[in-house]
Design an enzyme around this catalytic site. Structure first.
Site, mmCIF file in Angstrom:
data_model
loop_
_atom_site.group_PDB
_atom_site.id
_atom_site.type_symbol
_atom_site.label_atom_id
_atom_site.label_comp_id
_atom_site.label_asym_id
_atom_site.label_seq_id
_atom_site.Cartn_x
_atom_site.Cartn_y
_atom_site.Cartn_z
ATOM 1 N N ALA A 160 40.066 32.271 44.265
ATOM 2 C CA ALA A 160 40.781 33.438 43.754
ATOM 3 C C ALA A 160 40.234 33.934 42.425
ATOM 4 O O ALA A 160 40.312 35.132 42.125
ATOM 5 C CB ALA A 160 42.273 33.110 43.617
ATOM 6 N N TYR A 184 43.564 40.588 42.924
ATOM 7 C CA TYR A 184 44.525 41.112 41.951
ATOM 8 C C TYR A 184 43.767 41.925 40.900
ATOM 9 O O TYR A 184 42.614 41.599 40.574
ATOM 10 C CB TYR A 184 45.262 39.927 41.317
ATOM 11 C CG TYR A 184 46.283 40.284 40.285
ATOM 12 C CD1 TYR A 184 47.521 40.787 40.659
ATOM 13 C CD2 TYR A 184 46.019 40.096 38.928
ATOM 14 C CE1 TYR A 184 48.480 41.106 39.708
ATOM 15 C CE2 TYR A 184 46.965 40.409 37.970
ATOM 16 C CZ TYR A 184 48.194 40.924 38.367
ATOM 17 O OH TYR A 184 49.132 41.238 37.408
ATOM 18 N N GLY A 186 43.432 42.091 37.796
ATOM 19 C CA GLY A 186 42.796 41.437 36.662
ATOM 20 C C GLY A 186 41.661 40.499 37.019
ATOM 21 O O GLY A 186 40.991 39.980 36.124
ATOM 22 N N LYS A 187 41.389 40.304 38.305
ATOM 23 C CA LYS A 187 40.311 39.406 38.706
ATOM 24 C C LYS A 187 38.941 40.042 38.444
ATOM 25 O O LYS A 187 38.818 41.249 38.223
ATOM 26 C CB LYS A 187 40.447 39.074 40.198
ATOM 27 C CG LYS A 187 41.693 38.263 40.533
ATOM 28 C CD LYS A 187 41.657 36.891 39.884
ATOM 29 C CE LYS A 187 42.679 35.920 40.475
ATOM 30 N NZ LYS A 187 44.073 36.257 40.164
ATOM 31 N N ASN A 188 37.885 39.221 38.501
ATOM 32 C CA ASN A 188 36.531 39.745 38.293
ATOM 33 C C ASN A 188 36.217 40.861 39.282
ATOM 34 O O ASN A 188 35.533 41.826 38.945
ATOM 35 C CB ASN A 188 35.500 38.625 38.449
ATOM 36 C CG ASN A 188 35.607 37.584 37.355
ATOM 37 O OD1 ASN A 188 36.681 37.307 36.851
ATOM 38 N ND2 ASN A 188 34.479 36.996 36.982
#
Length: 365
Positions: A160, A184, A186-188
């Site tokens: 994740a 999501y 905010g993920k990379n």
């Protein structure tokens, strides 16, 4: 200098705003808002990026873990080994499937699952191990996989936080029976909205996952099993296709920032995460530990730098799992990390000036 946040998504989205809006326009023109061609396009692109046969888009990373457990035949009465030091969603996957998570302590230096302690937790009910590429850093896949093969257990990667991370020069997400991703925001690699995905080389698992995410149906109004409404949205798929083109560039900038932090932070009060030689992480978050956490956070705030905590309560001590009977002291390394972790600012748009200020401020503590 104005405040340096721990995470700032505005800079990234300003750079690609025109491309994102153009992609959204195409989704609108086709009214392909739930599943459909834009999700299918991203699935194809992401499978190629990871190097697997199949990528299955779903509504978020938690539902990815849930469906992974179901498609692997894990359910009531089964146990699934996971690290105690991870985001709670790793545990939700087995729990939502009716299985029981069994928590293993983390290594005191890498902060990943302590592989030397896994076999002690394996019992007759153990069905799977979920390894987590925590903070965007790969765990030792080969060693965990060897344990799974020894005990005939299912092996799942929780990737994740690790889109694009490399283990022994190969992108993570292809090593287990399947791997679960969160997209999501905010993920990379983050969608403009909630989204997740599963990667696998298995045709059988893919066929089943397509059914499970779509109300247990391969043909409309014909439901072969109890299923779920876990589809990825078209807008999310389109935004991910745009962002995937930039992922390696963004990850490389994160690596540059991490190098600067690791070389520049020399304060003996601060402990940095150990980086193994075979690990080429993507630094989703940059975590340090310090005995006086509150003092460091206040010191950073006084200098207009915002820190965060990942994660201040370990999974085994969460109220939701109090029925499992864990107590403080059972996983000492995970508990120490939870009590002393601080996440420093980490995102590709950080300037060298901002990074230098963070390093200077941490060293002055």
């Amino acid at each position: 200098m104005k405040n340096i946040p721990c995470l700032d998504l505005k800079g990234q989205h300003e750079q690609i705003k025109a491309e994102i809006f153009d992609a959204f326009q195409k989704v609108y023109e086709k009214t392909a808002f739930s599943g459909g061609p834009f999700v299918q396009q991203f699935e194809t692109e992401f499978a190629e990026y990871v190097g697997v046969k199949h990528s299955i888009g779903v509504s978020n990373g938690t539902t990815a873990l849930h469906l992974a457990m179901l498609s692997l035949g894990i359910g009531p009465g089964d146990e699934v080994i996971i690290p105690g030091n991870t985001f709670i969603a790793t545990a939700w996957g087995p729990s939502h499937a009716g299985a029981t998570p069994v928590f293993v302590d983390c290594d005191p230096d890498t902060w990943q699952i302590d592989i030397n302690k896994i076999e002690d937790k394996i019992g007759p009910k153990t069905k799977a191990i979920i390894g987590v590429h925590l903070y965007g850093q790969p765990f030792d896949v080969d060693r965990v996989k060897a344990i799974c093969e020894k005990y005939k257990l299912v092996f799942v990667e929780d990737a994740a936080q690790a889109q694009g991370a490399r283990y022994k020069n190969s992108v993570v997400g292809k090593f287990g029976d399947m791997a679960c991703f969160s997209f999501y925001p905010g993920k990379n690699l983050g969608a403009c909205g909630e989204a997740g995905g599963i990667t696998t080389n298995s045709d059988e698992y893919t066929h089943h996952l397509h059914s499970l995410r779509n109300h247990g149906s391969h043909h409309r109004y014909h439901h072969d099993e109890i299923g779920y409404n876990y589809r990825m949205g078209g807008l999310e798929g389109a935004s991910l296709s745009v962002k995937l083109k930039y992922l390696d560039t963004w990850n490389n900038r994160r690596r540059e920032i991490a190098v600067l932090y690791n070389k520049g932070i020399t304060n003996p009060k601060i402990k940095l995460q150990k980086q193994e030689d075979w690990s080429d992480g993507v630094h989703h978050i940059f975590v340090v530990t310090v005995d006086d956490r509150d003092g460091l956070v206040k010191h950073l705030a006084d200098n207009n730098i915002t820190a965060a905590f990942h994660y201040p309560v370990p999974c085994h001590l969460q109220k939701a799992y109090s029925h499992l009977g864990y107590k403080k002291g059972d996983l000492p390394n995970s508990e120490y990390l939870a009590d002393h972790c601080v996440s420093l600012p980490m995102y590709p748009e950080l300037s060298d000036e901002q990074i230098s200020l963070v390093i200077k401020t941490v060293n002055e503590f």
